[in-house]
Design a protein around this motif. Structure first.
Motif, PDB file in Angstrom:
ATOM      1  N   LEU A  24       0.474  -0.988   0.441  1.00  0.00           N
ATOM      2  CA  LEU A  24      -0.462  -0.063   0.021  1.00  0.00           C
ATOM      3  C   LEU A  24       0.683   1.468  -0.196  1.00  0.00           C
ATOM      4  O   LEU A  24       2.120   1.385   0.927  1.00  0.00           O
ATOM      5  CB  LEU A  24      -1.040  -0.027   1.130  1.00  0.00           C
ATOM      6  CG  LEU A  24      -1.653   1.503   1.647  1.00  0.00           C
ATOM      7  CD1 LEU A  24      -2.652   1.869   0.287  1.00  0.00           C
ATOM      8  CD2 LEU A  24      -2.349   1.061   2.601  1.00  0.00           C
ATOM      9  N   ALA A  25       0.469   1.911  -1.070  1.00  0.00           N
ATOM     10  CA  ALA A  25       1.407   3.690  -1.211  1.00  0.00           C
ATOM     11  C   ALA A  25       0.306   4.204  -1.022  1.00  0.00           C
ATOM     12  O   ALA A  25      -0.942   4.957  -1.428  1.00  0.00           O
ATOM     13  CB  ALA A  25       2.026   3.993  -2.124  1.00  0.00           C
TER      14      ALA A  25
ATOM     15  N   ARG B 182     -13.511   7.912 -16.385  1.00  0.00           N
ATOM     16  CA  ARG B 182     -14.728   6.890 -15.807  1.00  0.00           C
ATOM     17  C   ARG B 182     -14.299   6.653 -14.464  1.00  0.00           C
ATOM     18  O   ARG B 182     -12.717   5.725 -14.688  1.00  0.00           O
ATOM     19  CB  ARG B 182     -15.295   6.326 -16.581  1.00  0.00           C
ATOM     20  CG  ARG B 182     -15.870   7.066 -17.366  1.00  0.00           C
ATOM     21  CD  ARG B 182     -17.034   6.227 -18.161  1.00  0.00           C
ATOM     22  NE  ARG B 182     -18.503   7.224 -18.814  1.00  0.00           N
ATOM     23  CZ  ARG B 182     -19.863   7.518 -18.295  1.00  0.00           C
ATOM     24  NH1 ARG B 182     -19.438   7.760 -17.030  1.00  0.00           N
ATOM     25  NH2 ARG B 182     -20.428   8.296 -19.016  1.00  0.00           N
ATOM     26  N   THR B 183     -14.823   7.246 -13.661  1.00  0.00           N
ATOM     27  CA  THR B 183     -14.970   6.486 -11.904  1.00  0.00           C
ATOM     28  C   THR B 183     -14.430   4.611 -11.991  1.00  0.00           C
ATOM     29  O   THR B 183     -15.533   4.054 -12.538  1.00  0.00           O
ATOM     30  CB  THR B 183     -14.566   6.895 -10.839  1.00  0.00           C
ATOM     31  OG1 THR B 183     -16.643   6.532 -11.553  1.00  0.00           O
ATOM     32  CG2 THR B 183     -14.314   8.186 -11.244  1.00  0.00           C
ATOM     33  N   LEU B 184     -13.857   3.677 -11.287  1.00  0.00           N
ATOM     34  CA  LEU B 184     -14.068   2.443 -11.279  1.00  0.00           C
ATOM     35  C   LEU B 184     -15.624   2.673 -10.486  1.00  0.00           C
ATOM     36  O   LEU B 184     -15.521   3.370  -9.448  1.00  0.00           O
ATOM     37  CB  LEU B 184     -12.860   1.883 -10.658  1.00  0.00           C
ATOM     38  CG  LEU B 184     -11.601   2.304 -11.636  1.00  0.00           C
ATOM     39  CD1 LEU B 184     -10.859   1.123 -11.368  1.00  0.00           C
ATOM     40  CD2 LEU B 184     -11.849   1.507 -13.237  1.00  0.00           C
ATOM     41  N   ASP B 185     -15.303   1.240 -10.887  1.00  0.00           N
ATOM     42  CA  ASP B 185     -17.113   0.948  -9.733  1.00  0.00           C
ATOM     43  C   ASP B 185     -16.653  -0.332  -8.755  1.00  0.00           C
ATOM     44  O   ASP B 185     -16.998  -1.765  -8.909  1.00  0.00           O
ATOM     45  CB  ASP B 185     -18.044  -0.222 -11.007  1.00  0.00           C
ATOM     46  CG  ASP B 185     -19.669   0.154 -10.674  1.00  0.00           C
ATOM     47  OD1 ASP B 185     -19.459   0.164  -9.371  1.00  0.00           O
ATOM     48  OD2 ASP B 185     -20.188  -0.568 -11.051  1.00  0.00           O
ATOM     49  N   ALA B 186     -15.861   0.111  -7.446  1.00  0.00           N
ATOM     50  CA  ALA B 186     -15.445  -0.585  -7.244  1.00  0.00           C
ATOM     51  C   ALA B 186     -14.829   0.324  -5.704  1.00  0.00           C
ATOM     52  O   ALA B 186     -14.940   1.519  -5.824  1.00  0.00           O
ATOM     53  CB  ALA B 186     -14.292  -0.758  -7.578  1.00  0.00           C
ATOM     54  N   ALA B 187     -14.917  -0.192  -4.841  1.00  0.00           N
ATOM     55  CA  ALA B 187     -14.182   1.017  -4.050  1.00  0.00           C
ATOM     56  C   ALA B 187     -13.434   0.396  -2.968  1.00  0.00           C
ATOM     57  O   ALA B 187     -13.110  -1.162  -2.491  1.00  0.00           O
ATOM     58  CB  ALA B 187     -15.424   1.189  -2.371  1.00  0.00           C
ATOM     59  N   ILE B 188     -12.233   1.271  -2.500  1.00  0.00           N
ATOM     60  CA  ILE B 188     -10.981   1.053  -1.886  1.00  0.00           C
ATOM     61  C   ILE B 188     -10.890   0.427  -1.061  1.00  0.00           C
ATOM     62  O   ILE B 188     -12.379   1.490  -0.036  1.00  0.00           O
ATOM     63  CB  ILE B 188     -10.220   1.858  -2.330  1.00  0.00           C
ATOM     64  CG1 ILE B 188      -8.366   0.898  -1.879  1.00  0.00           C
ATOM     65  CG2 ILE B 188      -9.841   3.311  -1.581  1.00  0.00           C
ATOM     66  CD1 ILE B 188      -7.217   2.141  -2.406  1.00  0.00           C
ATOM     67  N   PRO B 189     -10.098  -0.524  -0.053  1.00  0.00           N
ATOM     68  CA  PRO B 189     -11.228  -0.607   1.018  1.00  0.00           C
ATOM     69  C   PRO B 189     -11.004   0.604   2.540  1.00  0.00           C
ATOM     70  O   PRO B 189      -9.853   1.249   1.729  1.00  0.00           O
ATOM     71  CB  PRO B 189      -9.988  -1.478   1.621  1.00  0.00           C
ATOM     72  CG  PRO B 189      -9.522  -2.426   0.564  1.00  0.00           C
ATOM     73  CD  PRO B 189      -9.892  -1.655  -0.323  1.00  0.00           C
ATOM     74  N   PRO B 190     -11.307   0.701   2.696  1.00  0.00           N
ATOM     75  CA  PRO B 190     -10.883   1.986   4.465  1.00  0.00           C
ATOM     76  C   PRO B 190      -8.748   1.762   4.341  1.00  0.00           C
ATOM     77  O   PRO B 190      -8.952   1.419   5.705  1.00  0.00           O
ATOM     78  CB  PRO B 190     -11.406   1.532   5.469  1.00  0.00           C
ATOM     79  CG  PRO B 190     -12.511   1.080   5.768  1.00  0.00           C
ATOM     80  CD  PRO B 190     -11.639  -0.260   4.484  1.00  0.00           C
ATOM     81  N   TYR B 191      -8.485   2.069   3.460  1.00  0.00           N
ATOM     82  CA  TYR B 191      -6.664   2.247   3.594  1.00  0.00           C
ATOM     83  C   TYR B 191      -5.599   2.430   4.829  1.00  0.00           C
ATOM     84  O   TYR B 191      -4.805   1.877   5.384  1.00  0.00           O
ATOM     85  CB  TYR B 191      -6.156   2.606   2.605  1.00  0.00           C
ATOM     86  CG  TYR B 191      -6.204   4.386   2.541  1.00  0.00           C
ATOM     87  CD1 TYR B 191      -5.020   4.820   2.942  1.00  0.00           C
ATOM     88  CD2 TYR B 191      -7.234   4.771   1.711  1.00  0.00           C
ATOM     89  CE1 TYR B 191      -5.037   6.324   2.628  1.00  0.00           C
ATOM     90  CE2 TYR B 191      -6.816   5.752   0.924  1.00  0.00           C
ATOM     91  CZ  TYR B 191      -6.229   6.449   1.850  1.00  0.00           C
ATOM     92  OH  TYR B 191      -6.761   8.009   1.408  1.00  0.00           O
TER      93      TYR B 191
END
Length: 412
Positions: A202-203, A265-274
């Motif tokens: 993770l960066a 376009r934004t990706l239809d996904a959600a990054i975890p609460p990093y």
């Protein structure tokens, strides 16, 4: 506004539009290279291999889109006839090289080049005394090129490009999991934070930003890293203007800098609460010379290559005052020795050994630029290791941070 459109099947045909503009070869070639980042390598339809040339109001713009991404470049030059024409991007690019073949690059780049349409609408390119026709398509059938969406933040360009590159090191390539292929952009008042992860690392890179246009207290978006990062490298202006079509739930993100604008376009996904993945405290810290540690890691990786163990691991060993990196050679572990380098170690009294994928540790160390690097370790050698520039980087929310997940050693 929209990037996508229904695109009918098309075959090369002369355009009825009129257009004429002149610039120098280097400028046109550079603009075509930039918009080419939005031209599919294997267009499903010929028309999607096009570049849209629009001349008017004394300026020329060149645009291209692959449905998900649209890139537009303003090209300095002289517009003699306003109009719009859609030309084969690859063919025009190749012609700019073919018509100066054998010339010195400096001389060729300075040559004037004119793109114009004949009376029947056929586009031609004039360069070096040659006139050559260019394949064209009906411009009316091309997807609509969107305008940049309203800006919400402005960021210094060099810093933005540098941090995008650092975050991209941790971005994954598994297209079946969109969340690992994206750059997460979190916009708050006075800051934009970039983050990327492939689940093993993770960066996170915070950036100071100036609010512009609409007041946005908090917004976030996930955009495909491989669509954004190459265009950011082509930016030449002083500042990057980040725009969102909807602050509450953005579907399009625009980045405008100098003469270049990219809308994606934004990706239809959600990054975890990093944020929860970044250690807030450390059981131990190891501060050592970054260049020496990077060199040792590369040598250990090279040994694995020499042993033809491309899936092998390396072990980073920490003592009370040193650190070393060695390849893991299975049954021959007792025969392996590696030089130690001095380190300032705090919180680690016994010898501890961390196993890593060599490429991941090389990438992590490469993403830093300082003379020293600090590794923040946890209570066990299988827990995430945080890398920062300084020992107090773990508490500095404005610092670049890179988290890498160690490999669990096999049980004896």
């Amino acid at each position: 506004m929209t990037i996508t459109a229904d695109i009918p099947t098309a075959t090369p045909t002369a355009s009825a539009a009129q257009l004429s503009f002149t610039t120098d070869r280097a400028t046109l070639a550079d603009a075509l290279t930039t918009v080419g980042l939005a031209v599919p390598k294997r267009p499903p339809l010929p028309i999607l291999g096009g570049a849209l040339l629009q001349a008017g109001d004394g300026r020329l713009t060149i645009s291209a889109t692959d449905y998900e991404t649209a890139v537009t470049v303003r090209v300095p030059g002289t517009v003699r006839t306003a109009g719009t024409v859609l030309v084969d991007h690859g063919e025009l690019t190749r012609l700019l090289g073919a018509l100066v073949k054998g010339s010195r690059k400096r001389d060729a780049d300075a040559l004037p080049v004119t793109v114009r349409t004949l009376d029947d609408g056929t586009p031609v390119v004039d360069l070096g005394g040659y006139t050559m026709p260019v394949t064209s398509f009906p411009a009316s059938d091309y997807p609509t090129i969107p305008d940049a969406v309203p800006p919400v933040a402005s960021i210094e360009r060099e810093q933005f490009a540098r941090e995008v590159a650092r975050v991209m090191i941790a971005v994954g390539t598994d297209v079946t999991m969109p969340l690992v292929t994206g750059i997460h952009m979190e916009i708050t008042r006075g800051a934009v934070t970039l983050a990327g992860t492939d689940r093993y690392r993770l960066a996170v890179a915070p950036l100071p930003a100036t609010p512009t246009g609409r007041a946005v207290q908090s917004a976030s978006a996930l955009v495909a890293g491989d669509q954004v990062a190459p265009v950011v490298k082509r930016f030449t202006g002083d500042r990057v203007h980040l725009g969102l079509d909807d602050a509450s739930r953005p579907s399009v993100v625009s980045l405008a800098c100098g003469d270049v604008t990219v809308s994606v376009r934004t990706l239809d996904a959600a990054i975890p609460p990093y944020q929860t993945l970044i250690p807030e405290t450390a059981a131990g810290t190891v501060e050592t010379g970054r260049a020496a540690l990077l060199e040792a890691t590369r040598r250990a990786a090279a040994v694995l290559e020499a042993k033809r163990d491309r899936d092998g691991h390396i072990v980073l060993t920490v003592t009370g005052e040193s650190v070393s990196v060695a390849p893991v050679l299975g049954h021959h572990a007792d025969a392996v020795a590696a030089p130690q380098q001095p380190a300032t170690v705090d919180g680690i009294t016994d010898t501890e050994a961390f196993w890593f994928t060599p490429a991941y540790l090389v990438d992590a160390l490469t993403s830093f630029t300082g003379e020293m690097v600090t590794l923040h370790t946890q209570t066990t050698v299988t827990r995430p290791v945080l890398l920062t520039d300084t020992p107090d980087g773990i508490t500095d929310r404005a610092a670049f941070r890179h988290v890498i997940m160690p490999v669990r050693p096999p049980q004896d």
